[in-house]
Design an enzyme around this catalytic site. Structure first.
Site, PDB file in Angstrom:
ATOM      1  N   LYS A  92       0.847  -1.185   0.000  1.00 11.28           N
ATOM      2  CA  LYS A  92       0.000   0.000   0.000  1.00 11.28           C
ATOM      3  C   LYS A  92       0.884   1.236   0.000  1.00 11.28           C
ATOM      4  O   LYS A  92       1.718   1.420   0.889  1.00 11.28           O
ATOM      5  CB  LYS A  92      -0.890  -0.014   1.242  1.00 11.28           C
ATOM      6  CG  LYS A  92      -1.801   1.193   1.341  1.00 11.28           C
ATOM      7  CD  LYS A  92      -2.723   1.074   2.549  1.00 11.28           C
ATOM      8  CE  LYS A  92      -3.617   2.285   2.674  1.00 11.28           C
ATOM      9  NZ  LYS A  92      -4.458   2.223   3.873  1.00 11.28           N
TER      10      LYS A  92
ATOM     11  N   ARG B 231       1.032   9.901   6.082  1.00 16.10           N
ATOM     12  CA  ARG B 231       1.189   8.467   6.333  1.00 16.10           C
ATOM     13  C   ARG B 231       2.494   7.911   5.746  1.00 16.10           C
ATOM     14  O   ARG B 231       2.658   6.706   5.596  1.00 16.10           O
ATOM     15  CB  ARG B 231       0.012   7.696   5.723  1.00 16.10           C
ATOM     16  CG  ARG B 231      -1.384   8.180   6.152  1.00 16.10           C
ATOM     17  CD  ARG B 231      -2.333   7.017   6.345  1.00 16.10           C
ATOM     18  NE  ARG B 231      -3.744   7.367   6.293  1.00 16.10           N
ATOM     19  CZ  ARG B 231      -4.408   8.021   7.242  1.00 16.10           C
ATOM     20  NH1 ARG B 231      -3.778   8.451   8.314  1.00 16.10           N
ATOM     21  NH2 ARG B 231      -5.711   8.252   7.099  1.00 16.10           N
TER      22      ARG B 231
ATOM     23  N   GLU C 162       7.719  -6.586   1.093  1.00 17.87           N
ATOM     24  CA  GLU C 162       6.479  -6.466   1.877  1.00 17.87           C
ATOM     25  C   GLU C 162       5.596  -7.701   1.652  1.00 17.87           C
ATOM     26  O   GLU C 162       5.047  -8.268   2.603  1.00 17.87           O
ATOM     27  CB  GLU C 162       5.695  -5.213   1.463  1.00 17.87           C
ATOM     28  CG  GLU C 162       6.189  -3.925   2.082  1.00 17.87           C
ATOM     29  CD  GLU C 162       5.730  -3.741   3.532  1.00 17.87           C
ATOM     30  OE1 GLU C 162       5.067  -4.637   4.084  1.00 17.87           O
ATOM     31  OE2 GLU C 162       6.059  -2.696   4.119  1.00 17.87           O
TER      32      GLU C 162
ATOM     33  N   LYS D 225      -2.298  -1.515  -3.784  1.00 19.97           N
ATOM     34  CA  LYS D 225      -3.157  -0.343  -3.714  1.00 19.97           C
ATOM     35  C   LYS D 225      -2.319   0.919  -3.783  1.00 19.97           C
ATOM     36  O   LYS D 225      -1.312   0.995  -3.083  1.00 19.97           O
ATOM     37  CB  LYS D 225      -3.910  -0.408  -2.377  1.00 19.97           C
ATOM     38  CG  LYS D 225      -4.780   0.759  -2.077  1.00 19.97           C
ATOM     39  CD  LYS D 225      -5.332   0.606  -0.682  1.00 19.97           C
ATOM     40  CE  LYS D 225      -6.049   1.883  -0.342  1.00 19.97           C
ATOM     41  NZ  LYS D 225      -6.538   1.896   1.003  1.00 19.97           N
TER      42      LYS D 225
ATOM     43  N   SER E  70     -10.383   5.539  -4.530  1.00 15.40           N
ATOM     44  CA  SER E  70     -11.330   6.642  -4.693  1.00 15.40           C
ATOM     45  C   SER E  70     -10.889   7.679  -5.735  1.00 15.40           C
ATOM     46  O   SER E  70     -11.684   8.085  -6.578  1.00 15.40           O
ATOM     47  CB  SER E  70     -11.563   7.322  -3.340  1.00 15.40           C
ATOM     48  OG  SER E  70     -10.339   7.769  -2.782  1.00 15.40           O
TER      49      SER E  70
ATOM     50  N   TYR F  12     -15.282   1.118  -6.774  1.00 15.57           N
ATOM     51  CA  TYR F  12     -16.543   1.838  -6.585  1.00 15.57           C
ATOM     52  C   TYR F  12     -17.430   1.705  -7.823  1.00 15.57           C
ATOM     53  O   TYR F  12     -18.569   2.143  -7.811  1.00 15.57           O
ATOM     54  CB  TYR F  12     -16.248   3.308  -6.245  1.00 15.57           C
ATOM     55  CG  TYR F  12     -15.377   3.404  -5.013  1.00 15.57           C
ATOM     56  CD1 TYR F  12     -15.928   3.215  -3.744  1.00 15.57           C
ATOM     57  CD2 TYR F  12     -13.997   3.585  -5.109  1.00 15.57           C
ATOM     58  CE1 TYR F  12     -15.136   3.231  -2.607  1.00 15.57           C
ATOM     59  CE2 TYR F  12     -13.186   3.607  -3.979  1.00 15.57           C
ATOM     60  CZ  TYR F  12     -13.770   3.422  -2.732  1.00 15.57           C
ATOM     61  OH  TYR F  12     -12.968   3.423  -1.608  1.00 15.57           O
TER      62      TYR F  12
HETATM   63  C1  PBG Z   1      -7.221   3.015   5.583  1.00 12.97           C
HETATM   64  C2  PBG Z   1      -7.678   2.979   4.177  1.00 12.97           C
HETATM   65  C3  PBG Z   1      -7.581   4.005   3.218  1.00 12.97           C
HETATM   66  C4  PBG Z   1      -8.175   3.520   2.043  1.00 12.97           C
HETATM   67  C5  PBG Z   1      -8.620   2.231   2.318  1.00 12.97           C
HETATM   68  N1  PBG Z   1      -8.279   1.902   3.626  1.00 12.97           N
HETATM   69  C6  PBG Z   1      -7.092   5.393   3.335  1.00 12.97           C
HETATM   70  C7  PBG Z   1      -5.738   5.711   3.766  1.00 12.97           C
HETATM   71  O1  PBG Z   1      -4.827   4.879   3.849  1.00 12.97           O
HETATM   72  O2  PBG Z   1      -5.552   6.902   4.049  1.00 12.97           O
HETATM   73  C8  PBG Z   1      -8.300   4.276   0.746  1.00 12.97           C
HETATM   74  C9  PBG Z   1      -9.283   3.738  -0.245  1.00 12.97           C
HETATM   75  C10 PBG Z   1      -9.633   4.671  -1.363  1.00 12.97           C
HETATM   76  O3  PBG Z   1      -9.012   5.731  -1.556  1.00 12.97           O
HETATM   77  O4  PBG Z   1     -10.579   4.343  -2.083  1.00 12.97           O
HETATM   78  N2  PBG Z   1      -8.194   2.503   6.461  1.00 12.97           N
END
Ligand code: PBG
Length: 324
Positions: free
Chosen positions: A195, A217, A233, A248, A274, A313
């Site tokens: 991620k 983050r 990872e 991701k 998203s 989505y």
């Molecule tokens: C953290 C989490 C995130 C997303 C899924 N799980 C956000 C982040 O790491 O800040 C993002 C998913 C998306 O953007 O559609 N719980």
């Protein structure tokens, strides 16, 4: 193989022949639909930056999940917006928390639908970080215990799969051990193994109300410049007991999906996040892109890169197109 003996256009001549030589396919079986559950009753609040997606209270969530199930989509993944947030994210591992209540309702009403839960603290902490914070630093090892409690609490509520998205070191092992100890040795872990610290999560943080109050983050999510680190990872998560791996975001990281698919034999998921969704929505709204066409093109590109499952989505929209 050279022109004029080989003419690639021969097998592109019409729809039927193109269908016969098609190398990759998208099926409704590949889709996972993300849903946002919020505390309260009768809530159905559209997320402004994610048209067609809502924060739903439990009874509306069940209704939406029925539609998802009827479309043939096998699974949903749940994100929770709790009533109260605190420094240690208590809502995350509360057996009567928003996710736990939602999971019980879904498994009661639609037992066939696979319910995946996102395991992270960022939606439950008042500072919006994914772990315990001390002097501005996100502590790794003390956070593991809370994540393990959260995963067990989700499993106890009936979650079919738990999906840790926090990116703390060692969390897959900690969660596996805790699940096994509590008798949930049958509950699989879908690890957000790879991620990245991505700007494409922008709209999600509005939806889940999880924007960090300070900082970012980057101390736990991966640097977008790195590939080899992604392999480490993934290897680590496999050795700790991950059953499935996730990459991701998806579209800006197709090379990573491809490499993970090549190197490991576990099922691979990709999260079409998203921002990937919203930017196409916005362009389509302006009439700059044909949404259905670029949606299907985006999803097949993720399949072509090697993902078995796609969290998107667009799951409902894509399922409708596939049905035609
Ligand atoms: C953290 C989490 C995130 C997303 C899924 N799980 C956000 C982040 O790491 O800040 C993002 C998913 C998306 O953007 O559609 N719980």
């Amino acid at each position: 193989m050279f022109f004029p003996s080989y003419r690639p256009r021969r097998v592109r001549k019409n729809k039927q022949i193109r269908r016969m030589v098609r190398e990759n396919r998208l099926s409704v079986d590949n889709l996972i639909y993300p849903l946002f559950v919020i505390h309260g009753k009768k809530v159905k609040k559209e997320i402004p930056s994610m048209p067609g997606n809502f924060q739903l209270s439990v009874e509306n969530l069940v209704r939406e999940a029925r539609t998802v199930h009827k479309l043939g989509i096998p699974a949903v993944i749940l994100f929770g917006i709790p009533k109260k947030k605190d420094a240690v994210g208590s809502g995350a591992y509360d057996d009567h928390g928003v996710i736990q209540t939602a999971v019980r309702a879904l498994k009661d009403k639609i037992p066939d639908l696979i319910v995946i839960t996102d395991v992270c603290l960022c939606e439950y902490t008042d500072h919006g970080h994914c772990g315990i914070v001390e002097k501005g630093e996100i502590l790794n090892d003390p956070t593991l215990e809370l994540l393990a409690r959260e995963a067990v609490s989700h499993a106890r509520a009936g979650a079919d799969i738990v999906a840790p998205s926090d990116m703390m070191d060692g969390r897959v092992g900690a969660i596996r051990e805790a699940l096994d100890e509590e008798g949930f040795d049958d509950t699989p872990i879908l690890s957000y193994a790879v991620k990245y610290a991505s700007g494409f999560y922008g709209p999600f943080r509005d939806a889940a109300e999880s924007t960090p109050g300070f900082g970012d983050r980057a101390s736990h999510q991966m640097d977008p410049a790195n590939t080899r680190e992604a392999m480490r990872e993934a290897e680590m998560d496999i050795s700790e007991g991950a059953d499935m791996l996730m990459v991701k975001p998806a579209l800006p990281y197709l090379d990573i999906i491809y490499r993970i698919r090549e190197e490991f034999d576990l099922p691979v998921a990709a999260y079409n996040v998203s921002g990937e969704f919203s930017m196409i929505k916005a362009a389509a709204k302006k009439g700059w892109l044909d949404e259905e066409r670029v949606m299907m093109e985006s999803l097949i590109s993720i399949r072509r890169a090697g993902a078995d499952m796609i969290l998107t989505y667009w799951a409902k929209d894509a399922a409708k197109v596939l049905r035609k």
